[in-house]
Write an enzyme that holds these catalytic residues in place. Structure first.
Site, mmCIF file in Angstrom:
data_model
loop_
_atom_site.group_PDB
_atom_site.id
_atom_site.type_symbol
_atom_site.label_atom_id
_atom_site.label_comp_id
_atom_site.label_asym_id
_atom_site.label_seq_id
_atom_site.Cartn_x
_atom_site.Cartn_y
_atom_site.Cartn_z
ATOM 1 N N HIS A 56 1.048 -1.764 -0.234
ATOM 2 C CA HIS A 56 0.194 -0.172 -0.233
ATOM 3 C C HIS A 56 1.244 1.504 0.138
ATOM 4 C CE1 HIS A 56 -3.247 3.004 0.946
ATOM 5 N NE2 HIS A 56 -3.994 1.792 0.874
ATOM 6 N N ASP B 2 -7.714 -5.588 -0.324
ATOM 7 C CA ASP B 2 -8.454 -6.485 -0.953
ATOM 8 C C ASP B 2 -7.612 -8.253 -1.150
ATOM 9 O OD1 ASP B 2 -9.563 -4.204 -2.675
ATOM 10 O OD2 ASP B 2 -7.650 -3.980 -3.267
HETATM 11 N N1 CMC Z 1 4.360 -7.962 -3.799
HETATM 12 C C1 CMC Z 1 5.803 -7.736 -4.353
HETATM 13 N N2 CMC Z 1 6.014 -6.819 -4.043
HETATM 14 C C2 CMC Z 1 5.744 -5.896 -3.908
HETATM 15 C C3 CMC Z 1 4.159 -5.821 -3.552
HETATM 16 C C4 CMC Z 1 3.749 -6.453 -3.590
HETATM 17 N N3 CMC Z 1 2.518 -6.785 -3.261
HETATM 18 N N4 CMC Z 1 4.171 -4.112 -3.496
HETATM 19 C C5 CMC Z 1 4.717 -3.772 -3.188
HETATM 20 N N5 CMC Z 1 6.380 -4.157 -3.941
HETATM 21 C C6 CMC Z 1 7.697 -3.896 -3.436
HETATM 22 C C7 CMC Z 1 7.814 -3.858 -5.336
HETATM 23 O O1 CMC Z 1 8.197 -3.812 -6.114
HETATM 24 C C8 CMC Z 1 8.846 -2.776 -4.511
HETATM 25 O O2 CMC Z 1 9.857 -3.288 -4.570
HETATM 26 P P1 CMC Z 1 11.536 -2.287 -5.311
HETATM 27 O O3 CMC Z 1 11.380 -1.333 -4.238
HETATM 28 O O4 CMC Z 1 12.560 -3.371 -5.056
HETATM 29 O O5 CMC Z 1 11.243 -2.305 -6.550
HETATM 30 C C9 CMC Z 1 8.201 -2.101 -3.261
HETATM 31 O O6 CMC Z 1 7.819 -2.736 -3.143
HETATM 32 C C10 CMC Z 1 7.402 -0.710 -3.852
HETATM 33 O O7 CMC Z 1 6.412 -0.678 -4.525
HETATM 34 P P2 CMC Z 1 5.637 0.101 -5.094
HETATM 35 O O8 CMC Z 1 4.776 -0.693 -6.339
HETATM 36 O O9 CMC Z 1 6.354 1.049 -6.059
HETATM 37 O O10 CMC Z 1 4.881 1.140 -4.200
HETATM 38 P P3 CMC Z 1 3.864 1.684 -4.599
HETATM 39 O O11 CMC Z 1 3.889 2.260 -3.156
HETATM 40 O O12 CMC Z 1 3.280 3.122 -5.766
HETATM 41 O O13 CMC Z 1 2.489 0.550 -4.271
HETATM 42 C C11 CMC Z 1 0.249 -0.482 -4.454
HETATM 43 C C12 CMC Z 1 1.327 0.420 -3.943
HETATM 44 C C13 CMC Z 1 -0.427 -0.842 -3.980
HETATM 45 C C14 CMC Z 1 0.194 -0.319 -6.252
HETATM 46 C C15 CMC Z 1 1.182 -1.920 -4.230
HETATM 47 O O14 CMC Z 1 1.699 -1.816 -3.225
HETATM 48 C C16 CMC Z 1 0.711 -2.779 -5.170
HETATM 49 O O15 CMC Z 1 0.982 -3.294 -6.587
HETATM 50 N N6 CMC Z 1 0.246 -4.059 -4.652
HETATM 51 C C17 CMC Z 1 -0.760 -4.985 -5.503
HETATM 52 C C18 CMC Z 1 -1.772 -4.999 -6.006
HETATM 53 C C19 CMC Z 1 -2.547 -4.779 -4.807
HETATM 54 O O16 CMC Z 1 -2.958 -5.372 -4.620
HETATM 55 N N7 CMC Z 1 -3.607 -3.045 -5.124
HETATM 56 C C20 CMC Z 1 -4.478 -3.240 -3.787
HETATM 57 C C21 CMC Z 1 -3.967 -1.433 -3.185
HETATM 58 S S1 CMC Z 1 -4.925 -1.737 -2.108
HETATM 59 C C22 CMC Z 1 -6.802 -0.881 -1.889
HETATM 60 C C23 CMC Z 1 -6.624 -0.697 -3.184
HETATM 61 O O17 CMC Z 1 -6.328 0.560 -3.276
HETATM 62 O O18 CMC Z 1 -7.222 -1.143 -3.690
#
Ligand code: CMC
Length: 390
Positions: A259, A313
């Site tokens: 998140h 989720d």
């Molecule tokens: N699984 C594996 N690695 C992850 C995940 C995950 N679900 N989420 C973040 N990371 C890692 C990512 O690979 C990155 O690693 P590194 O620094 O080594 O490159 C680091 O954590 C930062 O990730 P990011 O995607 O740049 O961070 P963000 O703040 O942009 O991500 C997010 C937030 C929700 C997009 C992401 O956690 C994600 O894609 N999660 C999976 C999809 C998901 O469950 N979405 C629902 C979000 S919450 C409810 C909603 O809004 O609907």
């Protein structure tokens, strides 16, 4: 050198009194009331009132609000006809977005600042979204939509329109809590997209249609659907380590984890996990839940120290799955609840509007020569790139 924040991470886009998140302590409040309290004591209808009007309703106010929502549950036959014309294989979120955009044509909003218009627009949207989702779920199978029943609660009526059965009170209660948990969540992607649209003084139907489009993606609301596909794909507890090894090893995302704000387990995931445990035993639910628990434990060992933990989720889909709801309806369920929060933000935006028009850092060329058509050539390795393989 100008500062640049990819994804606007950490950049406040509005001042708001609607909800609050502390991502390190795992706190979520709607209008100052904790999510745990609302989940325990409120109803979705009351929570929607709280979000919209910044206070809990009195008993007569709640009765009136419920009556208004009940009166506006029905949708025009032309909206049903529109749903019937859409491809059966199309995603229900696209159907919902189309129907909500079309709703605005039936109820034009001349003045977005008029309080009475705003109230009835909010009532219509909150009341009609479940009817649209249930209607599309039926018409795509060739069945007629089920007419809403005025004697049922908001949650009961939705499950009834979907399944043609009045749900067990315990199941309807769990569903109502799910609606409360999804109703609002500060400045997330869909709320922001709705606010950008509201800031042009577009009407609330258009605002909500924008927000629905943004909720659909798997990085946002679409994750609840993706989680069930992932758990089914993993198939058994024994397969969990290998799946995580493979996915994390190739920099893939584990759906339902991570998140932008929470670095601890999302407080809504904690409540949802508890709700799954309250469901009656069912072999299918037990299997999905056991795999989900194993994924959570294994993820904690592997990347817990990075603050990547279950979000809202991760467990919600297991509940909807147990209710017999089709997987591609999970994100529309998120939308029928989140509409309350979107509307609260939309009205807050109208109140003190400032057009969203950010800036960019241009990185392209300048003074590029214009090559006449006849003299243009494509480099060999660029052939096909423009039209793709389509
Ligand atoms: N699984 C594996 N690695 C992850 C995940 C995950 N679900 N989420 C973040 N990371 C890692 C990512 O690979 C990155 O690693 P590194 O620094 O080594 O490159 C680091 O954590 C930062 O990730 P990011 O995607 O740049 O961070 P963000 O703040 O942009 O991500 C997010 C937030 C929700 C997009 C992401 O956690 C994600 O894609 N999660 C999976 C999809 C998901 O469950 N979405 C629902 C979000 S919450 C409810 C909603 O809004 O609907």
């Amino acid at each position: 050198m100008r500062d640049f924040f990819p994804g606007l991470a950490g950049v406040p886009a509005a001042k708001s009194t609607i909800s609050f998140v502390d991502g390190l302590k795992g706190i979520l409040e709607y209008r100052g009331i904790s999510i745990e309290t609302l989940a325990r004591q409120s109803s979705f209808t009351e929570t929607a009132f709280l979000l919209l009007f910044n206070r809990l309703p009195t008993k007569p106010e709640l009765t009136q609000f419920h009556a208004d929502l009940t009166q506006h549950r029905r949708i025009k036959y032309k909206i049903c006809d529109l749903l019937k014309c859409l491809p059966e294989s199309g995603h229900p979120m696209d159907a919902l977005q189309s129907a909500v955009a079309a709703l605005g044509m039936f109820y034009p909003v001349a003045d977005v600042t008029n309080e009475s218009t705003r109230y009835w627009t909010a009532v219509r949207l909150i009341a009609k979204l479940p009817t649209i989702v249930a209607a599309f779920a039926r018409v795509r199978r060739g069945d007629e939509p089920i007419v809403p029943r005025d004697d049922l609660s908001y949650a009961e009526n939705f499950l009834y329109m979907l399944t043609e059965k009045i749900p067990e009170p315990a199941l309807a209660n769990i569903f109502d809590i799910c609606l409360i948990l999804h109703a609002e969540h500060t400045m997330n992607a869909s709320t922001f997209s709705g606010l950008v649209t509201a800031s042009t003084l577009a009407d609330p139907y258009t605002v909500i249609a924008s927000a629905i489009g943004t909720l659909e993606g798997p990085l946002h609301g679409g994750a609840n659907e993706a989680v069930i596909h992932m758990l089914e794909n993993i198939g058994s507890v024994e397969q969990v380590p290998a799946y995580l090894e493979r996915t994390l090893g190739t920099k893939g995302k584990i759906m339902g984890f991570g998140h932008r704000i929470y670095k601890v387990k999302d407080p809504r995931a904690i409540i949802l996990q508890d709700l799954v445990q309250q469901l009656d035993a069912h072999p299918d639910t037990n299997t999905l839940f056991t795999i989900a628990r194993a994924v959570e434990q294994e993820m904690e060992k592997r990347i817990g120290q990075k603050g990547i933990r279950p979000n809202v989720d991760f467990y919600s889909g297991i509940i909807y799955h147990r209710m017999g709801i089709e997987t591609d309806l999970f994100t529309p369920l998120f939308a029928i609840s989140r509409v309350a929060g979107w509307l609260a933000h939309c009205f807050e935006q109208y109140q003190d509007n400032h057009l969203f028009r950010p800036d960019q850092i241009y990185e392209g060329p300048h003074n590029r020569p214009y090559q006449p058509l006849e003299g243009r050539t494509t480099l060999k390795n660029e052939e096909g790139k423009v039209r793709g393989k389509g």
